[in-house]
Design an enzyme around this catalytic site. Sequence first.
Site, short mmCIF file in Angstrom:
data_model
loop_
_atom_site.label_atom_id
_atom_site.label_comp_id
_atom_site.label_asym_id
_atom_site.label_seq_id
_atom_site.Cartn_x
_atom_site.Cartn_y
_atom_site.Cartn_z
N HIS A 1 26.04 -16.93 23.99
CA HIS A 1 25.49 -15.59 24.24
C HIS A 1 24.65 -15.68 25.52
O HIS A 1 24.09 -16.75 25.81
CB HIS A 1 24.62 -15.23 23.03
CG HIS A 1 24.09 -13.83 23.01
ND1 HIS A 1 23.03 -13.43 23.79
CD2 HIS A 1 24.44 -12.75 22.27
CE1 HIS A 1 22.76 -12.16 23.53
NE2 HIS A 1 23.60 -11.72 22.61
N ASP B 1 21.00 -22.26 18.72
CA ASP B 1 20.87 -20.81 18.61
C ASP B 1 21.48 -20.41 17.26
O ASP B 1 22.70 -20.33 17.12
CB ASP B 1 21.60 -20.14 19.78
CG ASP B 1 21.63 -18.63 19.65
OD1 ASP B 1 21.06 -18.10 18.67
OD2 ASP B 1 22.23 -17.98 20.53
N GLN C 1 23.14 -16.09 14.75
CA GLN C 1 24.26 -15.59 13.95
C GLN C 1 24.43 -16.32 12.62
O GLN C 1 24.99 -15.77 11.69
CB GLN C 1 25.56 -15.71 14.76
CG GLN C 1 25.67 -14.76 15.92
CD GLN C 1 25.65 -13.30 15.50
OE1 GLN C 1 26.11 -12.95 14.41
NE2 GLN C 1 25.12 -12.44 16.34
N LYS D 1 18.46 -9.67 12.37
CA LYS D 1 19.82 -9.99 11.92
C LYS D 1 19.80 -10.59 10.51
O LYS D 1 20.83 -10.97 9.97
CB LYS D 1 20.48 -10.98 12.88
CG LYS D 1 20.73 -10.41 14.27
CD LYS D 1 21.57 -11.37 15.09
CE LYS D 1 21.47 -11.15 16.58
NZ LYS D 1 22.06 -9.91 17.06
N CYS E 1 27.60 -9.51 25.03
CA CYS E 1 26.64 -10.36 25.76
C CYS E 1 27.18 -11.79 25.89
O CYS E 1 26.44 -12.76 25.74
CB CYS E 1 25.27 -10.37 25.09
SG CYS E 1 24.49 -8.77 25.12
#
Lengths: 157, 414
Positions: free
Chosen positions: B122, B199, B202, B225, B365
């Site tokens: 991303h 990261d 998600q 999220k 993104c």
Amino acid sequence: MDQLDELYRDVILDHFKQPRHHGPLADATLTVEGTNPLCGDEMTLWLRLDGGRIQAASFGGKGCAISQAAGSMLTEQLQGLTLTEAKALVETLKGLMQGQEPPAELDLGDLESLAGVRKFPVRVKCAALSWNVLEQALKGDTQHTADSTQNTPKPLK
Amino acid sequence: MLDVKHIREDFPILRRTVHGKPLVYLDNAATTQKPRQVIEALVGYYSRSNANIHRGIHALAEEATAAYEGARERTARFLHAPSERGIVFTRNATEAINLVAQSWGRANLKPGDEILLTEMEHHANLVPWQMVAKATGAQLAFIGISDDGRLKLEEYEQKLTRKTKLVAFTHMSNVLGTINPVADIAARARRMGALTLVDAAQSAPHLPLDVQALGCDVLVCSAHKMLGPTGVGVLYAKEELLERMDPFLGGGEMISDVWLTHATWNEIPWKFEAGTPNIADVIAFGVALDYLDRIGMPAIRAHERELTAYAMKRLQELKDITLYGPPAGEDRGGAISFNLEGLHPHDVGTALDHEGVAIRAGHHCAKPLMRRLGVAATARASVALYNTTEEIDRLIEAIDAARRFFQRSIKVAA
């Protein structure tokens, strides 16, 4: 899908499926590229200018039905216009996205069908890509990338 | 099996209609909806306990401080971090990555050093490193992806060298759904003396996370999220790393003492939290974590894995469709990107919206990944714990309807 008919009028889908003036113009005197950073759509505009008049115009790029149809309809309308007339056309199209009536003396041709886009605020930028690229071209600014999120009129509530 | 019917009752927004049709919310990779428990926590905080934290000597300030620091402890438990001292609250996951890039990167990187990233990142895990590379003279290197959307681990083996100071990569791709083998990647980096940043924006809402088992040095995720409010990001980092790092932002709260010309820093994690933090949203985020853990992350993962397999099977049955990312399975999460032949994702998205089906369309993104896939954009449906197979059926019906709409015969004046 009745609500969608307003956005995707037949004339828009027709331009999308059979774009006019699509592809590079062999003897273009001005080439300007633009992208929409929000969605990644790309558009290139080729113009052949002669004595303050757009003798020919074409477009190419990747994008949605709205942006591609707008490119086709815009280049259709640009053929033979003076630069002053082309600037007036850009202003009129911006106004159209804000719900303003186009001046009676100005012929928008098929571009008139884009009036329905303003009811879809997130899609206004798709239509605006083509005339934002044109605006850059008219400013003689071929170094900068047109950004269809800049100078885009605020959509109607 | 999840009691999805019962879960759905906790999410008020799932009862609304869009364009006259019941909402089918499949844009969970962008943000998840919020259960009433989280919404009530926000209202409850402002109704009963609102005060600034860490400084007041009155009852409200004590309550607010306890609730805020309680959420930090709650977050540490959710991530299985050794202690809450390794948990820093930021505005979002993006800011958490920028914090590390600026505070650690600027002080520790020099010309000749390498930051190893992947082609599936991303922009949030790409641009901060471009900025710090420019500032320090360090180089960026990239692990490529295979055509089925997995990291080329043999390429990782080649590109991981003594020059590599940091390996920063996504746990789960927001475009491909790929779940990367974090523990393996981190172990190899450790042997080479490189730090790892994961990261987890998600993955955190969808599967069990254990930072100690993963063996990463840094992990970031995003509250909104994870059924929580917007405006809160989480930075987990090993305590000794945070101790070594200089502050990111200066101001109140992050100091130990201040003179006119200089200051000394507060202890971790407060050293990295300048100014009044997002108290209410952090507290409500703690409640979101309670909610997720009460249902159980393994059960959520199992439910979403089934949903993903069902959605991919139904999508694959459609004509002229391209699906991106690995097939449904152990290393596949519920972000499903696709393109329909002859239709731009934005047109698909608008048409689906008019059937009440919310998906994302665009470059997500991840423009370098779009270029790698050879597309300008994709449509993306992404599932969460409250989605059902009936909703996947609605997605498929809406795609069929969109196709019919755009392929209709048109009449235009000659």
